[in-house]
Design an enzyme around this catalytic site. Sequence first.
Site, short mmCIF file in Angstrom:
data_model
loop_
_atom_site.label_atom_id
_atom_site.label_comp_id
_atom_site.label_asym_id
_atom_site.label_seq_id
_atom_site.Cartn_x
_atom_site.Cartn_y
_atom_site.Cartn_z
N ALA A 1 -28.74 -92.39 13.36
CA ALA A 1 -28.35 -91.02 13.71
C ALA A 1 -28.56 -90.03 12.55
O ALA A 1 -29.11 -88.94 12.75
CB ALA A 1 -26.88 -91.02 14.14
N GLU A 2 -28.14 -90.43 11.35
CA GLU A 2 -28.17 -89.47 10.25
C GLU A 2 -29.58 -89.21 9.76
O GLU A 2 -29.97 -88.06 9.49
CB GLU A 2 -27.28 -89.95 9.09
CG GLU A 2 -25.81 -90.13 9.49
CD GLU A 2 -25.51 -91.46 10.18
OE1 GLU A 2 -26.45 -92.29 10.30
OE2 GLU A 2 -24.36 -91.68 10.59
N LYS B 1 -20.92 -80.36 23.26
CA LYS B 1 -22.15 -80.59 24.02
C LYS B 1 -21.84 -81.12 25.42
O LYS B 1 -21.17 -82.12 25.57
CB LYS B 1 -23.03 -81.58 23.25
CG LYS B 1 -23.48 -81.04 21.89
CD LYS B 1 -24.11 -82.11 21.02
CE LYS B 1 -23.09 -83.00 20.38
NZ LYS B 1 -23.65 -84.04 19.51
N GLY C 1 -24.19 -82.09 27.63
CA GLY C 1 -25.42 -82.74 28.09
C GLY C 1 -26.43 -81.77 28.67
O GLY C 1 -26.71 -80.72 28.07
N ASP D 1 -28.82 -86.09 17.82
CA ASP D 1 -29.21 -85.89 16.41
C ASP D 1 -30.19 -84.72 16.32
O ASP D 1 -30.15 -83.94 15.38
CB ASP D 1 -29.86 -87.16 15.85
CG ASP D 1 -29.01 -88.39 16.14
OD1 ASP D 1 -27.78 -88.27 16.16
OD2 ASP D 1 -29.60 -89.47 16.39
N ASP E 1 -36.51 -92.59 18.70
CA ASP E 1 -35.41 -91.72 18.29
C ASP E 1 -35.89 -90.46 17.59
O ASP E 1 -35.20 -89.45 17.59
CB ASP E 1 -34.47 -92.48 17.34
CG ASP E 1 -33.78 -93.65 18.02
OD1 ASP E 1 -34.12 -93.96 19.18
OD2 ASP E 1 -32.91 -94.26 17.38
O1 LIG Z 1 -26.57 -96.19 17.37
C1 LIG Z 1 -26.69 -96.08 16.16
O2 LIG Z 1 -25.84 -96.42 15.37
C2 LIG Z 1 -27.91 -95.49 15.61
O3 LIG Z 1 -27.83 -94.89 14.58
C3 LIG Z 1 -29.17 -95.66 16.38
C4 LIG Z 1 -29.72 -94.41 16.99
O4 LIG Z 1 -30.70 -93.87 16.16
C5 LIG Z 1 -28.68 -93.37 17.30
O5 LIG Z 1 -27.76 -93.95 18.20
C6 LIG Z 1 -29.21 -92.14 17.93
O6 LIG Z 1 -28.20 -91.16 17.94
#
Ligand SMILES: O=C(O)C(=O)C[C@H](O)[C@H](O)CO
Length: 318
Positions: free
Chosen positions: A34-35, A224, A226, A257, A293
Amino acid sequence: MDVVTIGETMALFTPDQKGLMRYAPSYSRKFGGAESNMAIGLSRLGHQAGWISRVGDDELGKAMLHFIRGEGVDTSHVTYDTEAPTGLYFKEFRKAGDIRVQYYRKGSAASRLSTADIDENYIKQADYLHISGITPALSSSCRNMLPEAVKTAKEHGVTVVFDPNLRRSLWSEEEARRTLLELAALADIVLPGIDEGDFLFGTKNPDELGRLFLQQGAGDVVLKAGSKGTYHFNKNGSAFIPSFDVETVVDPVGAGDGFAAGYLSGLIDGLSAENAVQRGNAVGALVTQAEGDVEGLPEPEDVDALVNKNSGTEDVRR
Ligand SMILES: O=C(O)C(=O)C[C@H](O)[C@H](O)CO
């Protein structure tokens, strides 16, 4: 540096065929976390983002670091951990609209992040510190690290942005609720989804959630909803900014993200809160159009094209 973020990125394996993963003989290797997804999003939009993490001292860790550095993200504060491997995750496309993820990240290099990885000088030169609720779910050392990072940011006037990013499979509900509420209380800006708000406060009512997150301590709440759109709340009032139409969602993972990257990009560029949210909505929508992603994260002209095509879409101050 515009934004510094902290968290785990994994090698991501996607079966080359749709359907149950047990029948998949071959996989494509990508990366996701995510980050770093958010940091790559910022970099694509022309901003400077830095990522603090640990990766395994293994081939996947090296490939990941090359990839993220190649995307223009500063990786000077990513270390190789010689005692633990790079985490993995699998994304299974069972059928249209049914995407599942499976983690292999317990004891991973990034789960060994700790307060020792927090460099005051690195954080203090950023305008924003971005953290997510995934990191405290990884280990107790990660859980202890985030409040320390936030404290460092606050001491130096760095704005703290918190995306709850609830990942139920990583911890117990009770622990998740307590920790995410604690982090939300420390943040200047929170970026929850409606379902995360429901998990934390037991209501899906947007106005109620806006009020509760503000009461919890955030200065700006970006909620958010959606494919419908996004609400923005602060002490001056609230607004609802509709989403952009998306014909077919190819892969929704990473859209949040992307939203965070677009929204922060707007703030960095000095846009109004509503226009920053609109940019977030645009980036989030574009991310869903490509598999992976980060593969759909746009460049500025892609965002402009989408926003201008929908220029009839108006922000509605409430
Ligand atoms: O689920 C996770 O912990 C991740 O970091 C994987 C993915 O890249 C993430 O879920 C996308 O927001």
